[in-house]
Scaffold this active site. Sequence first.
Site, mmCIF file in Angstrom:
data_model
loop_
_atom_site.group_PDB
_atom_site.id
_atom_site.type_symbol
_atom_site.label_atom_id
_atom_site.label_comp_id
_atom_site.label_asym_id
_atom_site.label_seq_id
_atom_site.Cartn_x
_atom_site.Cartn_y
_atom_site.Cartn_z
ATOM 1 N N CYS A 158 36.602 36.722 51.316
ATOM 2 C CA CYS A 158 35.194 36.920 50.955
ATOM 3 C C CYS A 158 34.780 35.992 49.819
ATOM 4 O O CYS A 158 33.668 35.451 49.796
ATOM 5 C CB CYS A 158 34.955 38.367 50.526
ATOM 6 N N THR A 159 35.684 35.812 48.880
ATOM 7 C CA THR A 159 35.383 34.941 47.743
ATOM 8 C C THR A 159 35.079 33.522 48.235
ATOM 9 O O THR A 159 34.113 32.886 47.796
ATOM 10 C CB THR A 159 36.577 34.939 46.763
#
Length: 217
Positions: free
Chosen positions: A45-46
């Site tokens: 997600c980062t």
Amino acid sequence: MSLRLGDTAPDFEQDSSEGRIRFHEWLGDSWGILFSHPADFTPVCTTELGLTAKLKDEFAKRNVKAIALSVDDVESHKRWINDINETQGCTVNFPILADGDRTVSTLYDMIHPNADDSMTVRSLFVIDPNKKVRLMITYPASTGRNFNEVLRVVDSLQLTDDHKVATPGNWTAGDDVVIVPSLQDEEEIQKRFPKGYKAVRPYLRMTPDPKANWSGD
Ligand code: BEZ
């Protein structure tokens, strides 16, 4: 019932890293990309949020606003945004919805209980300025999305909304396109496609991309 292409994107009001969002009002006349991810402070997600931030100019060129979502809270989002900026070398410039009460996840069917019963999967919706859902993709938590593909679909949608064409497999802006089979009037074809076309088969007619200059329009 779950959403389908062509449905009106459900409106909602929810908190975000940039304050309270009334979705339709926030979209205004823009296209929108609403995408969920499983949780804050997770590696894939980062990278996805970093990529989205770096594509700011590409989204702006296409009149697209991005908005992310997870079920974590606003304070967590704010702390995570600092991390994303630091690790991905970007500035997160779009809101992340804090969907702790599952308002948006439920409306958009982003929780798939047989995959995970509490976290959202990687859902992504492209919404047009009429608030219609034009693309839905769903990826598992372990696979990050390809945001160049998302831009490619937006290019295709915006082109095919304006011209009577469709885009072939693996098409990218500037490649030849196909004339829609429903267009049969030769006079209209010549007017619409002055560069001509090649009929590989009666149903497969290739013509140059009618949007002449993709470098910035
Ligand atoms: C991630 O974003 O890295 C991730 C989230 C949930 C499960 C697996 C990976």
